[in-house]
Design an enzyme around this catalytic site. Structure first.
Site, short mmCIF file in Angstrom:
data_model
loop_
_atom_site.label_atom_id
_atom_site.label_comp_id
_atom_site.label_asym_id
_atom_site.label_seq_id
_atom_site.Cartn_x
_atom_site.Cartn_y
_atom_site.Cartn_z
N GLY A 8 110.07 -70.84 -7.45
CA GLY A 8 111.59 -71.38 -7.35
C GLY A 8 112.73 -70.75 -6.48
O GLY A 8 113.72 -70.92 -7.02
N GLY A 11 116.29 -71.41 -5.64
CA GLY A 11 116.94 -72.47 -5.96
C GLY A 11 117.76 -71.23 -7.18
O GLY A 11 118.56 -69.95 -6.26
N GLN A 12 119.24 -71.90 -7.58
CA GLN A 12 120.43 -71.11 -8.28
C GLN A 12 120.48 -69.82 -8.61
O GLN A 12 120.90 -68.67 -7.91
CB GLN A 12 121.48 -71.69 -8.62
CG GLN A 12 122.90 -71.48 -9.19
CD GLN A 12 123.07 -71.95 -10.88
OE1 GLN A 12 121.90 -72.38 -12.00
NE2 GLN A 12 124.03 -71.44 -11.58
N LEU A 13 119.82 -69.86 -9.22
CA LEU A 13 119.16 -68.43 -9.80
C LEU A 13 118.29 -67.45 -9.22
O LEU A 13 118.27 -66.20 -9.08
CB LEU A 13 118.51 -68.74 -11.39
CG LEU A 13 117.50 -67.10 -12.09
CD1 LEU A 13 119.26 -66.08 -11.61
CD2 LEU A 13 117.37 -67.40 -13.02
N ASP A 34 108.41 -71.24 -2.55
CA ASP A 34 109.38 -73.01 -3.45
C ASP A 34 108.68 -73.30 -1.76
O ASP A 34 107.71 -73.40 -1.49
CB ASP A 34 110.62 -71.98 -2.05
CG ASP A 34 111.78 -73.50 -3.72
OD1 ASP A 34 111.42 -74.51 -3.71
OD2 ASP A 34 112.39 -73.06 -4.60
N ARG A 36 111.18 -75.22 -0.92
CA ARG A 36 112.05 -75.12 -0.07
C ARG A 36 112.56 -74.47 0.72
O ARG A 36 111.84 -72.78 0.15
CB ARG A 36 112.96 -76.39 -0.99
CG ARG A 36 113.50 -77.38 -1.59
CD ARG A 36 114.33 -77.47 -2.19
NE ARG A 36 114.05 -76.49 -3.16
CZ ARG A 36 115.38 -76.32 -4.14
NH1 ARG A 36 116.55 -76.72 -3.89
NH2 ARG A 36 115.54 -75.22 -5.03
N TYR A 142 115.10 -81.74 -20.95
CA TYR A 142 114.90 -80.33 -20.48
C TYR A 142 115.47 -79.03 -21.65
O TYR A 142 114.62 -78.78 -21.44
CB TYR A 142 116.59 -80.64 -19.78
CG TYR A 142 117.02 -78.64 -19.29
CD1 TYR A 142 116.61 -78.27 -18.64
CD2 TYR A 142 117.67 -78.62 -19.64
CE1 TYR A 142 116.36 -77.17 -17.85
CE2 TYR A 142 118.56 -76.65 -19.82
CZ TYR A 142 117.52 -75.86 -18.26
OH TYR A 142 117.88 -74.52 -17.94
N LYS A 146 112.42 -77.06 -22.92
CA LYS A 146 112.48 -75.84 -22.99
C LYS A 146 112.06 -75.20 -24.25
O LYS A 146 111.73 -73.63 -24.74
CB LYS A 146 113.80 -75.08 -22.66
CG LYS A 146 114.36 -74.88 -20.79
CD LYS A 146 114.05 -74.03 -19.98
CE LYS A 146 114.25 -73.73 -19.14
NZ LYS A 146 113.75 -73.42 -18.11
#
Ligand code: SER
Length: 316
Positions: A8, A11-13, A34, A36, A142, A146
């Protein structure tokens, strides 16, 4: 430790953690994955493998083929988007985690990081100074995923000795990467609007307080947790971590000290109900006690840090 893999990574993080891991361990010891491509230019300094995190065989090949010791599995669909696609969110938030835990149980990797969230808490948890062991009755898919994921982490640790570590992140605020589909994202948008001379249309109420953290604190805290001796890591569900907390109105005031003309229009939508179910402020004394967590940025520090970052020609 040998190589560090981010699943991942685009992504943002993931982008921020990539930069943190490259700086700490050397880009040659970081592997990115990823579906992408990673938009940050420094991704080219490390090996990048296109692989589907929901495919167990692809993940096994990724770990075996790249001599991975530590995995950071960041794959997730965030809170607001997850409400529109509940089953897709459940699948994406659970299956990659279970694959990573299984591969760790098989001995393919030595240590695992998986992010949890303030979304595990619901209205049954105290809002101010939410304790580490508060009741977890989340209101979003979500948050449900989690919560379940935290329990899977503890199960694999207790049953199979998997060294998996986790943090309940608050809203993460950086300038290098854009979030997508979260409830705390208004705060990231606020900085981009302020820097671009635009008004923000805020989908939360002016007085909706949420826990937040600068990306630099989040990345540093993550690396500190991952470097802590195993015996110090007493919490094997996920650690509460607090950075700072603010309302949209307080953030606006803090940004206006630097950008006096910054305007905000309030138009609360369905995300307000999600935010209302989350804590205002977390009690993070377990993280402070076990591995020395200490945030650097308060609200003023965070605002200055993010605006300075956005003013750089390349937000690198
Ligand atoms: N930032 C996340 C969200 O808003 C919470 O972990 O969904």
């Amino acid at each position: 430790m040998g190589k560090h893999l981010i699943v991942g990574a685009s992504g943002q993080l993931g982008i921020e953690l990539m930069l943190g891991l490259q700086a700490r361990y050397g880009a040659e010891n970081v592997v990115l994955s990823d579906v992408r491509p990673c938009p940050h230019p420094d991704a080219a300094l490390s090996t990048f493998v296109t692989a589907d995190a929901t495919d167990l065989d692809a993940q096994r090949a990724l770990m075996e083929g790249n001599d991975i010791d530590v995995v950071y599995n960041l794959v997730a669909m965030l809170s607001a988007k997850g409400e529109s696609h509940p089953m897709a969110a459940w699948g994406l938030n659970m299956n990659p985690l279970l694959h990573t835990l299984e591969l760790a149980r098989e001995g393919k990797v030595k240590r695992v990081f998986w992010p949890s969230s303030i979304a595990v808490f619901g209205s049954e948890a105290p809002k101010n100074g939410t304790p580490q062991d508060a009741a977890l009755v989340p209101t979003t898919v979500y948050g449900v995923s989690k919560t379940a994921g935290e329990l899977w982490c503890k199960y694999y640790h207790d049953k199979f000795g998997v060294d998996v570590r986790s943090i309940r992140y608050p809203g993460l605020i950086g300038y290098r990467s854009m979030p997508g589909g979260g409830t705390t994202d208004y705060a990231v948008d606020a900085f981009h609007c302020a820097a671009a001379g635009k008004a923000l249309t805020c989908y939360l109420a002016h007085d909706e307080r949420l826990p937040m953290m600068s990306m630099s604190d989040a990345v540093r805290g993550t690396l500190e947790l991952m470097e802590a001796p195993s015996a110090h890591v007493q919490v094997r569900t996920s650690y509460n971590l607090h950075g700072c907390d603010f309302t949209p109105a307080e953030l606006t005031t803090a940004i206006r000290r630097h950008v006096p003309d910054f305007e905000v229009v309030y138009a609360p939508d369905h995300r307000q109900a999600i935010a209302e179910s989350w804590p205002n402020r977390l009690d993070d004394h377990s993280a402070r006690r076990d591995w020395g967590w200490q945030p650097e940025h308060d609200v003023e520090g965070l605002v200055q840090h993010v605006l300075e970052g956005l003013a750089q020609p390349i937000h690198g």
